[in-house]
Write a protein that holds these residues in place. Sequence first.
Motif, short mmCIF file in Angstrom:
data_model
loop_
_atom_site.label_atom_id
_atom_site.label_comp_id
_atom_site.label_asym_id
_atom_site.label_seq_id
_atom_site.Cartn_x
_atom_site.Cartn_y
_atom_site.Cartn_z
N ASP A 186 -12.56 41.13 -49.86
CA ASP A 186 -11.74 40.07 -49.27
C ASP A 186 -10.52 39.73 -50.13
OD1 ASP A 186 -13.62 39.78 -47.20
OD2 ASP A 186 -14.78 38.31 -48.35
N TYR A 187 -10.59 40.06 -51.41
CA TYR A 187 -9.55 39.63 -52.34
C TYR A 187 -8.65 40.75 -52.86
CZ TYR A 187 -11.84 35.10 -52.46
OH TYR A 187 -12.35 33.88 -52.09
N PHE A 188 -9.15 41.98 -52.84
CA PHE A 188 -8.38 43.09 -53.43
C PHE A 188 -8.03 44.10 -52.35
CE2 PHE A 188 -11.34 41.40 -56.67
CZ PHE A 188 -10.40 40.69 -57.38
N SER A 189 -7.29 43.61 -51.37
CA SER A 189 -6.92 44.42 -50.21
C SER A 189 -5.61 43.91 -49.64
CB SER A 189 -8.02 44.35 -49.15
OG SER A 189 -8.28 43.01 -48.77
N THR A 190 -5.04 44.70 -48.77
CA THR A 190 -3.77 44.31 -48.14
C THR A 190 -3.91 43.00 -47.39
OG1 THR A 190 -3.09 46.62 -47.91
CG2 THR A 190 -2.03 45.03 -46.46
N ARG A 191 -5.03 42.81 -46.69
CA ARG A 191 -5.16 41.61 -45.85
C ARG A 191 -5.16 40.33 -46.69
NH1 ARG A 191 -10.18 43.87 -45.94
NH2 ARG A 191 -11.95 42.53 -46.48
N TRP A 192 -5.71 40.37 -47.91
CA TRP A 192 -5.64 39.18 -48.75
C TRP A 192 -4.19 38.90 -49.12
CZ3 TRP A 192 -3.67 38.04 -53.56
CH2 TRP A 192 -3.98 36.75 -54.06
N CYS A 193 -3.47 39.93 -49.52
CA CYS A 193 -2.08 39.74 -49.93
C CYS A 193 -1.25 39.15 -48.79
CB CYS A 193 -1.49 41.08 -50.37
SG CYS A 193 -2.24 41.78 -51.86
N VAL A 194 -1.43 39.69 -47.59
CA VAL A 194 -0.66 39.23 -46.44
C VAL A 194 -1.02 37.78 -46.09
CG1 VAL A 194 -0.33 39.56 -43.95
CG2 VAL A 194 -0.29 41.53 -45.49
N ALA A 195 -2.33 37.48 -46.07
CA ALA A 195 -2.79 36.14 -45.71
C ALA A 195 -2.38 35.12 -46.77
CB ALA A 195 -4.30 36.14 -45.51
N ARG A 196 -2.54 35.48 -48.03
CA ARG A 196 -2.21 34.54 -49.11
C ARG A 196 -0.72 34.28 -49.17
NH1 ARG A 196 -2.87 30.04 -51.55
NH2 ARG A 196 -2.53 30.05 -53.83
N TYR A 197 0.09 35.32 -48.93
CA TYR A 197 1.54 35.14 -48.95
C TYR A 197 1.99 34.19 -47.84
CZ TYR A 197 6.51 36.27 -49.36
OH TYR A 197 7.87 36.20 -49.54
N LYS A 209 4.40 45.91 -49.26
CA LYS A 209 5.74 46.36 -49.62
C LYS A 209 6.77 45.26 -49.37
CE LYS A 209 9.12 50.03 -48.74
NZ LYS A 209 9.45 51.24 -47.94
N GLU A 210 6.64 44.55 -48.25
CA GLU A 210 7.58 43.48 -47.93
C GLU A 210 7.49 42.36 -48.95
OE1 GLU A 210 7.79 42.30 -43.63
OE2 GLU A 210 6.22 43.82 -43.47
N ILE A 211 6.28 42.06 -49.40
CA ILE A 211 6.09 41.00 -50.39
C ILE A 211 6.74 41.41 -51.71
CG2 ILE A 211 4.40 39.59 -51.61
CD1 ILE A 211 2.43 40.19 -49.32
N ALA A 212 6.50 42.66 -52.11
CA ALA A 212 7.06 43.15 -53.37
C ALA A 212 8.58 43.12 -53.35
CB ALA A 212 6.55 44.56 -53.64
N GLU A 213 9.15 43.50 -52.22
CA GLU A 213 10.61 43.56 -52.10
C GLU A 213 11.24 42.17 -51.99
OE1 GLU A 213 11.16 46.13 -48.76
OE2 GLU A 213 11.04 47.96 -49.96
N GLY A 249 -5.19 53.62 -57.19
CA GLY A 249 -4.53 54.31 -56.10
C GLY A 249 -4.48 53.41 -54.88
N GLY A 250 -3.88 53.87 -53.80
CA GLY A 250 -3.74 53.07 -52.60
C GLY A 250 -2.41 52.36 -52.54
N ASN A 251 -2.06 51.85 -51.37
CA ASN A 251 -0.73 51.28 -51.16
C ASN A 251 -0.44 50.06 -52.02
OD1 ASN A 251 0.31 53.11 -49.29
ND2 ASN A 251 -0.70 52.10 -47.56
N VAL A 252 -1.46 49.21 -52.26
CA VAL A 252 -1.21 48.02 -53.09
C VAL A 252 -0.87 48.41 -54.52
CG1 VAL A 252 -2.19 45.84 -53.93
CG2 VAL A 252 -2.73 46.64 -51.61
N SER A 253 -1.42 49.55 -54.97
CA SER A 253 -1.15 49.98 -56.35
C SER A 253 0.32 50.31 -56.57
CB SER A 253 -2.02 51.20 -56.71
OG SER A 253 -1.55 52.38 -56.07
N LYS A 254 1.05 50.56 -55.48
CA LYS A 254 2.48 50.85 -55.61
C LYS A 254 3.26 49.64 -56.11
CE LYS A 254 2.31 54.36 -51.95
NZ LYS A 254 2.74 54.72 -50.58
N ALA A 255 2.64 48.46 -56.02
CA ALA A 255 3.27 47.24 -56.54
C ALA A 255 2.66 46.85 -57.88
CB ALA A 255 3.09 46.09 -55.53
N SER A 256 2.05 47.81 -58.56
CA SER A 256 1.32 47.50 -59.80
C SER A 256 2.20 46.91 -60.89
CB SER A 256 0.62 48.76 -60.32
OG SER A 256 1.58 49.76 -60.63
#
Length: 309
Positions: A186-197, A209-213, A249-256
């Motif tokens: 629930d916390y270490f996934s795209t959906r948490w990032c999107v919901a929390r943002y 990606k949108e959040i990082a940019e 790895g994974g898409n979230v890691s691109k914002a590491s």
Amino acid sequence: MNDQITIGVDIGGSHITSAAVDLRSNEILPGTTHSVKIDNKASKEIILKDWSTAINKTIEAANIVDMANVGFAIPGPFHYKTGVAMFEGGNDKYESLYKVSIPDELPQYIDSENVTLRFLNDATAFGVGVATQGKAKNHNRVVVVTLGTGFGSAFIKDGVPLVNHPEVPESGCLWDKPYKSGIADDYFSTRWCVARYQEISSIKVSGVKEIAEANTVHSRQLFEEFGKNMADFMIPFLKKFQPQILVMGGNVSKASDLFLPTLESELHKVDVTIGFEISSLMEDAAIIGSAKLFDPTFWNLVKDDLPNL
């Protein structure tokens, strides 16, 4: 067919990628990688035919005729020993494959006289792949996490994933372990990032990606929280397993670069010193890892320890 050439397959929620791997070098053969888009809401027959399309293209490219050994990197819930898919309605993918035996059903669509299928969790396969080819190959204790639509993980010792072992969590997985008001997934996934943002900024986005940019006070807050949460959750497991490197790895890691400094800082506070690698192999690592299921030495080490998740 050269018995050192094996097909590795990465099954995603919306695609399949297949490639031939030379087990002597653990490298993908040039020109054998093929991807096909998948409608994971389609019928069993359509999904299996689409899977076979990619695999058959790899078979043709690698000139495999008599015997096709195919290793799958596939997400759970799945019975990895038997090859029975356990995707149900709550998984929101591949529901038509629920309780379908892939070894019984898929070979009829494969263009080879003899087909053998073996299965490994996708995050585990990714872990095996990076431990074979990436920076982690120089370390004997490696933790791998995949950060994307879900939270995958693997604990690798001497190139072999540990599943039932006193130094790793149950089933060798982290996604289902309790954290805060839910589980780690629930916390270490795209959906948490999107919901929390959206919660802190009132802005709705479709991905990390949108959040990082955005590079705003809110995006920086989100990634700092992500790094602190990850450290808080991972510390007990890292202290117990004592890995030398953590591979992401994974898409979230691109914002590491936006959350890794916080993660490292929090780990240093409790004297956890570890190296980090953001893997550039991505799905190639899962393909290499799944192909290794046909390396006799590797197979003998893992075949009795495959989880049913």
